[in-house]
Each structure stands twice: as C-alpha cells, then as structure tokens.
Design a protein around this motif. Structure first.
Motif, PDB file in Angstrom:
ATOM      1  N   GLN A   1       0.824  -1.195   0.000  1.00 36.65           N
ATOM      2  CA  GLN A   1       0.000   0.000   0.000  1.00 36.65           C
ATOM      3  C   GLN A   1       0.863   1.251   0.000  1.00 36.65           C
ATOM      4  N   VAL A   2       0.303   2.304  -0.542  1.00 34.77           N
ATOM      5  CA  VAL A   2       0.985   3.587  -0.631  1.00 34.77           C
ATOM      6  C   VAL A   2       0.052   4.661  -0.107  1.00 34.77           C
ATOM      7  N   GLN A   3       0.582   5.548   0.701  1.00 36.85           N
ATOM      8  CA  GLN A   3      -0.187   6.687   1.187  1.00 36.85           C
ATOM      9  C   GLN A   3       0.459   7.961   0.652  1.00 36.85           C
ATOM     10  N   LEU A   4      -0.382   8.876   0.187  1.00 33.12           N
ATOM     11  CA  LEU A   4       0.083  10.129  -0.383  1.00 33.12           C
ATOM     12  C   LEU A   4      -0.645  11.297   0.267  1.00 33.12           C
ATOM     13  N   VAL A   5       0.091  12.288   0.723  1.00 34.72           N
ATOM     14  CA  VAL A   5      -0.502  13.451   1.368  1.00 34.72           C
ATOM     15  C   VAL A   5       0.077  14.717   0.749  1.00 34.72           C
ATOM     16  N   GLU A   6      -0.788  15.497   0.121  1.00 37.14           N
ATOM     17  CA  GLU A   6      -0.357  16.735  -0.525  1.00 37.14           C
ATOM     18  C   GLU A   6      -0.413  17.903   0.440  1.00 37.14           C
ATOM     19  N   LEU A  20       4.108  22.804  -4.432  1.00 37.72           N
ATOM     20  CA  LEU A  20       3.319  21.730  -3.845  1.00 37.72           C
ATOM     21  C   LEU A  20       4.244  20.597  -3.425  1.00 37.72           C
ATOM     22  N   SER A  21       3.870  19.946  -2.346  1.00 36.39           N
ATOM     23  CA  SER A  21       4.607  18.784  -1.870  1.00 36.39           C
ATOM     24  C   SER A  21       3.659  17.615  -1.725  1.00 36.39           C
ATOM     25  N   CYS A  22       4.191  16.430  -1.916  1.00 37.16           N
ATOM     26  CA  CYS A  22       3.417  15.207  -1.729  1.00 37.16           C
ATOM     27  C   CYS A  22       4.287  14.234  -0.948  1.00 37.16           C
ATOM     28  N   ALA A  23       3.919  14.011   0.297  1.00 41.88           N
ATOM     29  CA  ALA A  23       4.658  13.084   1.144  1.00 41.88           C
ATOM     30  C   ALA A  23       4.157  11.669   0.899  1.00 41.88           C
ATOM     31  N   ALA A  24       5.071  10.789   0.558  1.00 43.97           N
ATOM     32  CA  ALA A  24       4.706   9.407   0.243  1.00 43.97           C
ATOM     33  C   ALA A  24       5.192   8.475   1.338  1.00 43.97           C
ATOM     34  N   SER A  25       4.396   7.483   1.633  1.00 40.13           N
ATOM     35  CA  SER A  25       4.799   6.470   2.601  1.00 40.13           C
ATOM     36  C   SER A  25       4.232   5.134   2.160  1.00 40.13           C
ATOM     37  N   GLY A  26       4.757   4.075   2.775  1.00 41.21           N
ATOM     38  CA  GLY A  26       4.309   2.744   2.406  1.00 41.21           C
ATOM     39  C   GLY A  26       5.293   2.078   1.461  1.00 41.21           C
ATOM     40  N   ASP A  27       4.810   1.124   0.705  1.00 43.02           N
ATOM     41  CA  ASP A  27       5.656   0.359  -0.206  1.00 43.02           C
ATOM     42  C   ASP A  27       6.332   1.269  -1.231  1.00 43.02           C
ATOM     43  N   THR A  28       7.555   0.930  -1.607  1.00 42.33           N
ATOM     44  CA  THR A  28       8.341   1.761  -2.521  1.00 42.33           C
ATOM     45  C   THR A  28       8.043   1.465  -3.985  1.00 42.33           C
ATOM     46  N   TYR A  29       8.060   0.187  -4.373  1.00 38.43           N
ATOM     47  CA  TYR A  29       7.961  -0.159  -5.791  1.00 38.43           C
ATOM     48  C   TYR A  29       6.655   0.271  -6.446  1.00 38.43           C
ATOM     49  N   PRO A  30       5.524   0.242  -5.718  1.00 38.26           N
ATOM     50  CA  PRO A  30       4.288   0.704  -6.387  1.00 38.26           C
ATOM     51  C   PRO A  30       4.290   2.181  -6.729  1.00 38.26           C
ATOM     52  N   ARG A  31       5.301   2.924  -6.298  1.00 42.75           N
ATOM     53  CA  ARG A  31       5.334   4.352  -6.596  1.00 42.75           C
ATOM     54  C   ARG A  31       6.597   4.722  -7.365  1.00 42.75           C
ATOM     55  N   ASN A  32       7.063   3.820  -8.233  1.00 41.75           N
ATOM     56  CA  ASN A  32       8.194   4.154  -9.094  1.00 41.75           C
ATOM     57  C   ASN A  32       7.889   5.341  -9.995  1.00 41.75           C
ATOM     58  N   CYS A  33       6.646   5.441 -10.418  1.00 42.74           N
ATOM     59  CA  CYS A  33       6.204   6.528 -11.282  1.00 42.74           C
ATOM     60  C   CYS A  33       5.235   7.395 -10.488  1.00 42.74           C
ATOM     61  N   MET A  34       5.503   8.699 -10.435  1.00 42.96           N
ATOM     62  CA  MET A  34       4.635   9.583  -9.671  1.00 42.96           C
ATOM     63  C   MET A  34       4.257  10.786 -10.526  1.00 42.96           C
ATOM     64  N   LYS A  75      13.744  11.744   1.277  1.00 43.26           N
ATOM     65  CA  LYS A  75      12.647  12.202   2.127  1.00 43.26           C
ATOM     66  C   LYS A  75      11.293  11.651   1.672  1.00 43.26           C
ATOM     67  N   ASN A  76      11.288  10.937   0.541  1.00 46.31           N
ATOM     68  CA  ASN A  76      10.029  10.407  -0.005  1.00 46.31           C
ATOM     69  C   ASN A  76       9.020  11.522  -0.254  1.00 46.31           C
ATOM     70  N   ILE A  77       9.476  12.593  -0.860  1.00 43.46           N
ATOM     71  CA  ILE A  77       8.599  13.717  -1.158  1.00 43.46           C
ATOM     72  C   ILE A  77       8.650  14.040  -2.644  1.00 43.46           C
ATOM     73  N   LEU A  78       7.491  14.222  -3.210  1.00 46.76           N
ATOM     74  CA  LEU A  78       7.348  14.664  -4.594  1.00 46.76           C
ATOM     75  C   LEU A  78       6.994  16.143  -4.571  1.00 46.76           C
ATOM     76  N   TYR A  79       7.592  16.924  -5.470  1.00 45.38           N
ATOM     77  CA  TYR A  79       7.342  18.358  -5.510  1.00 45.38           C
ATOM     78  C   TYR A  79       6.778  18.774  -6.866  1.00 45.38           C
ATOM     79  N   LEU A  80       6.077  19.893  -6.838  1.00 42.98           N
ATOM     80  CA  LEU A  80       5.692  20.558  -8.071  1.00 42.98           C
ATOM     81  C   LEU A  80       5.913  22.048  -7.845  1.00 42.98           C
ATOM     82  N   GLN A  81       6.969  22.567  -8.450  1.00 45.08           N
ATOM     83  CA  GLN A  81       7.236  23.997  -8.395  1.00 45.08           C
ATOM     84  C   GLN A  81       6.455  24.670  -9.509  1.00 45.08           C
TER      85      GLN A  81
END
Length: 119
Positions: A1-6, A20-34, A75-81
């Motif tokens: 499972q993967v949890q995402l919080v923007e 914008l930031s998106c903090a990801a947690s949980g399994d790594t491989y299911p979120r290779n593409c974000m 940090k398991n964070i996705l950004y959108l500047q």
C-alpha cells in the motif's frame, strides 16, 4: 500500500509561485512513477506532470516552462514547483503513484490541495 498526502496549496495572484509537496509512505515499488494531476470545477481531471524512477519527466503543454516536477527520494517527497501562475491554473491538485509509467492508470491518489490564482 501507498499513502500520499499533498500540501502547499493556497491563493496567489497571477504571476506568483507556489510549491506543492506530496509526502509518500508505504511500499516503494508501487510508486516508481509519480505524477501531479489537477481538476477544476466542471472540468475533467488532467495530467500536469509525471516523473519516472530514472527521473525522466513529462509535462502537459499548458505548463511547460512554468512548472517543474521533482522528487527527493531520501525524504520520499514529490514536488511541483509552479511559477508564473495563471488564473487557469486554479484547480484541486492531486499527486498519484503507480508502479510503472507505461501503465495506463495511477493506482494511488492523495486527497488533493487547492490552488487558486487570482487575476
């Protein structure tokens, strides 16, 4: 499972910037593409940008040159500047994840963060 919080949404005037930031947690491989998506009231959800595990990126034509997607794997964070924002960028922004970018559908979604750009 993967949890995402923007986070990071807000109200800005045209020409302004937000990150914008998106903090990801949980399994790594299911979120290779974000990716980042957005949906304005009365409109269909549209893809904004996505980033692959090899950090290759892809952008919607409407945001090319203004938005930058990136990620901090430590940090398991996705950004959108988002720079030079326009009123038409106003929408709820969602981050999403899937195992591979070539898959059609994103499997995991966050709850969204609102971006409002005034003229």
């Amino acid at each position: 499972q993967v949890q995402l919080v923007e986070s990071g949404g807000g109200s800005v005037q045209a020409g302004g910037s937000l990150r914008l930031s998106c903090a990801a947690s949980g399994d790594t491989y299911p979120r290779n593409c974000m990716g980042w998506f957005r949906q304005a009231p009365g409109k269909e959800r549209e893809g904004v940008a996505h980033i692959d595990s090899d950090v290759s990126t892809n952008y919607a034509d409407s945001v090319k040159g203004r938005f930058t997607i990136s990620k901090d794997n430590a940090k398991n964070i996705l950004y959108l500047q988002m720079n030079n924002l326009k009123p038409e960028d106003s929408a709820m922004y969602f981050c999403a994840a899937k195992r591979y970018c070539f898959l059609r559908n994103f499997a995991y979604w966050g709850q969204g963060t609102q971006v409002t750009v005034s003229s």
